[in-house]
Design a protein around this motif. Structure first.
Motif, PDB file in Angstrom:
ATOM      1  N   ARG A 159      -6.994  -0.482   7.296  1.00  0.00           N
ATOM      2  CA  ARG A 159      -7.014   0.854   6.685  1.00  0.00           C
ATOM      3  C   ARG A 159      -5.633   1.466   6.841  1.00  0.00           C
ATOM      4  O   ARG A 159      -4.753   0.899   7.480  1.00  0.00           O
ATOM      5  CB  ARG A 159      -8.060   1.738   7.360  1.00  0.00           C
ATOM      6  N   GLY A 160      -5.450   2.642   6.276  1.00  0.00           N
ATOM      7  CA  GLY A 160      -4.239   3.427   6.492  1.00  0.00           C
ATOM      8  C   GLY A 160      -2.957   2.715   6.105  1.00  0.00           C
ATOM      9  O   GLY A 160      -2.870   2.051   5.063  1.00  0.00           O
ATOM     10  N   LEU A 161      -1.954   2.870   6.953  1.00  0.00           N
ATOM     11  CA  LEU A 161      -0.641   2.283   6.676  1.00  0.00           C
ATOM     12  C   LEU A 161      -0.716   0.774   6.489  1.00  0.00           C
ATOM     13  O   LEU A 161      -0.125   0.222   5.557  1.00  0.00           O
ATOM     14  CB  LEU A 161       0.321   2.609   7.813  1.00  0.00           C
ATOM     15  N   GLY A 162      -1.421   0.101   7.383  1.00  0.00           N
ATOM     16  CA  GLY A 162      -1.487  -1.351   7.306  1.00  0.00           C
ATOM     17  C   GLY A 162      -2.093  -1.836   6.008  1.00  0.00           C
ATOM     18  O   GLY A 162      -1.603  -2.805   5.399  1.00  0.00           O
ATOM     19  N   ALA A 163      -3.165  -1.188   5.548  1.00  0.00           N
ATOM     20  CA  ALA A 163      -3.779  -1.567   4.280  1.00  0.00           C
ATOM     21  C   ALA A 163      -2.819  -1.332   3.122  1.00  0.00           C
ATOM     22  O   ALA A 163      -2.734  -2.143   2.189  1.00  0.00           O
ATOM     23  CB  ALA A 163      -5.073  -0.783   4.067  1.00  0.00           C
ATOM     24  N   ALA A 164      -2.075  -0.222   3.174  1.00  0.00           N
ATOM     25  CA  ALA A 164      -1.093   0.066   2.127  1.00  0.00           C
ATOM     26  C   ALA A 164       0.009  -0.985   2.124  1.00  0.00           C
ATOM     27  O   ALA A 164       0.440  -1.454   1.062  1.00  0.00           O
ATOM     28  CB  ALA A 164      -0.504   1.456   2.329  1.00  0.00           C
TER      29      ALA A 164
END
Length: 295
Positions: A16-21
């Motif tokens: 999720r969040g930064l890592g998913a982006a």
């Protein structure tokens, strides 16, 4: 053609969040991505979305806080994609607590993920990259490493990541491996769930605005760039200065209490710095700083 075409990259904390982006952006740029997160359902969901878009990804639910599992993340990348070209050390925890209310067990758990997780996964990747004489590592640090209220353990962990980045860059500069750090400002779940979140309204999709910087630092376009910490807020992009010994440097054959007192009273009072990310002047330093600033 993107410099990421055909590259294999691990992104930790990518559920999720930064890592998913980061994972989604890199996959769209042509990289094959290992989407790692201890929340296996989230990791599999992100990886599936990437594959549904026609790009390449596999999921990993290994914990970076365990050295054997961190090794397994890298081995998965090598097994599935034939090697590892990039690593984004993004997995992290945070919480808010005043120092006198903090809990040792919670602090330990944070350090195991935020610091040792970077070390364990980084070491596993470095061994593979060094054998191939190439690779790029992007560690996710934070402006909090300069000091920030109520998140002292988190700030310390990100300061450790910054120092590790500088040291690894030195150690690996002759091995074809580059190591940089990013200080992102993004409004993700980590922020939403903090105690300060109720006092603010946050914009959406800010994680996506940081992803191009991570892409650049992994890409061949950034060849020659190593040992840097770069801050990105979505709108602002700038290099973070490294700590340095500050002039003037006073010299004596030896120092005793009186001579140290004299040094601060006569010289250093004009050179003391405001501390912390907010750069506020606390009352106990005003007697030193205000005369120097108004002189």
């Amino acid at each position: 053609m993107s410099g990421m075409d055909g590259k294999a990259v691990v992104v930790t904390g990518a559920g999720r969040g930064l890592g998913a982006a980061f994972a989604g952006h890199l996959a769209r740029a042509g990289a094959a991505v290992v989407v790692n997160d201890v929340d296996g359902d989230q990791a599999r969901s992100v990886a599936a979305a990437i594959r549904d878009g026609g790009d390449c990804a596999v999921a990993s639910d290994h914990s970076v806080a365990d050295p054997e599992q961190a090794e397994a993340i890298v081995e998965l990348c090598v097994r599935e994609f034939g090697g590892i070209d990039g690593l984004v050390n993004n997995a992290g925890l945070t919480y808010e607590a005043m120092p006198w209310e903090d809990d040792a067990a919670r602090a330990k758990a944070l350090v195991e993920v935020n610091v040792l997780g970077v070390v364990y996964t980084g070491l596993a990747a470095i061994r593979r990259m060094r054998a191939a004489c190439r690779g790029s590592i992007v560690n996710i640090s934070s402006g909090a490493s300069l000091g920030q209220r109520t998140i002292g353990v988190y700030a310390a962990s990100k300061g450790a990541v910054a120092s590790l980045t500088y040291s690894w860059a030195l150690d690996l500069e002759d091995s074809g491996i580059r190591v940089n750090a990013v200080c992102p400002k993004a409004y993700t779940r980590m922020v939403w769930e903090s105690e300060r979140a109720s006092r603010h309204t946050f914009p959406e999709n800010t994680a996506d605005l940081v992803a191009p910087l991570v892409h650049f630092l992994l890409d061949e376009r950034s060849a020659g760039i190593t040992g840097q910490m770069v801050r990105c807020t979505g709108q602002e992009l700038h290099i973070v200065g490294q700590p340095a010994f500050k002039a003037p440097i006073l010299r004596r054959e030896s120092w005793d209490l009186d001579s140290v007192d004299q040094a601060f009273t006569e010289v250093f009072q004009a050179h003391l710095e405001a501390y912390g990310l907010e750069k506020q002047l606390p009352p106990r330093l005003r007697k030193w700083l205000v005369p120097a600033l108004t002189a």
